[in-house]
Design an enzyme around this catalytic site. Sequence first.
Site, PDB file in Angstrom:
ATOM      1  N   ASP A 190      -4.589  16.703  -8.116  1.00 50.17           N
ATOM      2  CA  ASP A 190      -3.782  15.740  -7.365  1.00 50.17           C
ATOM      3  C   ASP A 190      -2.356  15.868  -7.890  1.00 50.17           C
ATOM      4  O   ASP A 190      -2.101  15.609  -9.067  1.00 50.17           O
ATOM      5  CB  ASP A 190      -4.318  14.317  -7.573  1.00 50.17           C
ATOM      6  CG  ASP A 190      -3.679  13.295  -6.649  1.00 50.17           C
ATOM      7  OD1 ASP A 190      -2.536  13.515  -6.197  1.00 50.17           O
ATOM      8  OD2 ASP A 190      -4.322  12.254  -6.392  1.00 50.17           O
TER       9      ASP A 190
ATOM     10  N   ARG B 171      -2.670  15.408  -0.925  1.00 48.39           N
ATOM     11  CA  ARG B 171      -2.493  15.059  -2.347  1.00 48.39           C
ATOM     12  C   ARG B 171      -1.314  15.807  -2.963  1.00 48.39           C
ATOM     13  O   ARG B 171      -1.329  16.181  -4.127  1.00 48.39           O
ATOM     14  CB  ARG B 171      -3.768  15.304  -3.153  1.00 48.39           C
ATOM     15  CG  ARG B 171      -4.949  14.437  -2.736  1.00 48.39           C
ATOM     16  CD  ARG B 171      -6.056  14.443  -3.777  1.00 48.39           C
ATOM     17  NE  ARG B 171      -7.178  13.632  -3.328  1.00 48.39           N
ATOM     18  CZ  ARG B 171      -8.398  14.093  -3.093  1.00 48.39           C
ATOM     19  NH1 ARG B 171      -8.679  15.358  -3.301  1.00 48.39           N
ATOM     20  NH2 ARG B 171      -9.360  13.285  -2.685  1.00 48.39           N
TER      21      ARG B 171
ATOM     22  N   ARG C 205       0.384  14.278  -6.721  1.00 49.52           N
ATOM     23  CA  ARG C 205       1.261  13.197  -6.281  1.00 49.52           C
ATOM     24  C   ARG C 205       1.891  12.446  -7.458  1.00 49.52           C
ATOM     25  O   ARG C 205       1.221  12.148  -8.440  1.00 49.52           O
ATOM     26  CB  ARG C 205       0.480  12.203  -5.419  1.00 49.52           C
ATOM     27  CG  ARG C 205       0.078  12.757  -4.077  1.00 49.52           C
ATOM     28  CD  ARG C 205      -0.808  11.814  -3.309  1.00 49.52           C
ATOM     29  NE  ARG C 205      -2.112  11.659  -3.950  1.00 49.52           N
ATOM     30  CZ  ARG C 205      -3.101  10.916  -3.448  1.00 49.52           C
ATOM     31  NH1 ARG C 205      -2.908  10.233  -2.327  1.00 49.52           N
ATOM     32  NH2 ARG C 205      -4.252  10.842  -4.082  1.00 49.52           N
TER      33      ARG C 205
ATOM     34  N   ARG D  15       0.839  -1.196   0.000  1.00 43.30           N
ATOM     35  CA  ARG D  15       0.000   0.000   0.000  1.00 43.30           C
ATOM     36  C   ARG D  15       0.873   1.245   0.000  1.00 43.30           C
ATOM     37  O   ARG D  15       1.596   1.510   0.965  1.00 43.30           O
ATOM     38  CB  ARG D  15      -0.928   0.067   1.208  1.00 43.30           C
ATOM     39  CG  ARG D  15      -1.671   1.409   1.244  1.00 43.30           C
ATOM     40  CD  ARG D  15      -2.838   1.474   2.160  1.00 43.30           C
ATOM     41  NE  ARG D  15      -3.424   2.816   2.147  1.00 43.30           N
ATOM     42  CZ  ARG D  15      -4.193   3.314   1.182  1.00 43.30           C
ATOM     43  NH1 ARG D  15      -4.486   2.565   0.131  1.00 43.30           N
ATOM     44  NH2 ARG D  15      -4.671   4.535   1.246  1.00 43.30           N
TER      45      ARG D  15
END
Length: 218
Positions: free
Chosen positions: A143, A111, A145, A67
């Site tokens: 976002d 984010r 990221r 994850r």
Amino acid sequence: MPPPSVPTATIRTQVPLPLGFGDGYTATARVFSFDGLVDGYEHLAFGLGDRALPLSSSGPRPVPLVRPHSECLTGDVFGSRRCDCGAQLREAVERIADSGGYLLYLRQEGRGIGLYAKLDAYALQDTGLDTYEANLALGHQEDERSYLVAAQMLKALGVTDIALLSNNPDKDRQLRRFGIAVTSCVPTGVHLSPANARYLATKAQRGSHTLDVPLSAG
């Protein structure tokens, strides 16, 4: 178009770390730090289950459950109910400890826009904007990221094939683009509450997250 090159990162330190959560759950992890990460931030990998063993002492192992978890100070540390981050972190540690794999703790607050900007976005959300609209109103992308550092970390750990624990299709797309083979996508639970219902519905509707959230929640 050929995949982008992924600069090599190396493991800086690996140490055992006992974990404990407020509900009494405990786990043993091995925490890894890295040199050579492209953004210069101090991201961490937590090896859990069979991946809590020293790398040098391990033989062949199954594909790890992984994850990539973006840091959320308000949710992870203070239990904010405006998001589901803290609940997802707690769930991920237990599921990965049971299956064997890695939690990648990525310093990508809000984010990728940072903690103060995230709080600015919260203030805009309180005037009626959704989470994506608020980021745009502040001059950011919806976002920001990048999961290039996650790919660097996995490759430094000797991992090129993963089962991805996430509801976010962008993580899947980016990791594949950076040379990580995602053998399966494993959804997390839906941690719905009155305080985060609109937030989760927005992720499902605008971000295509695989969340079973009633449309009326938005």
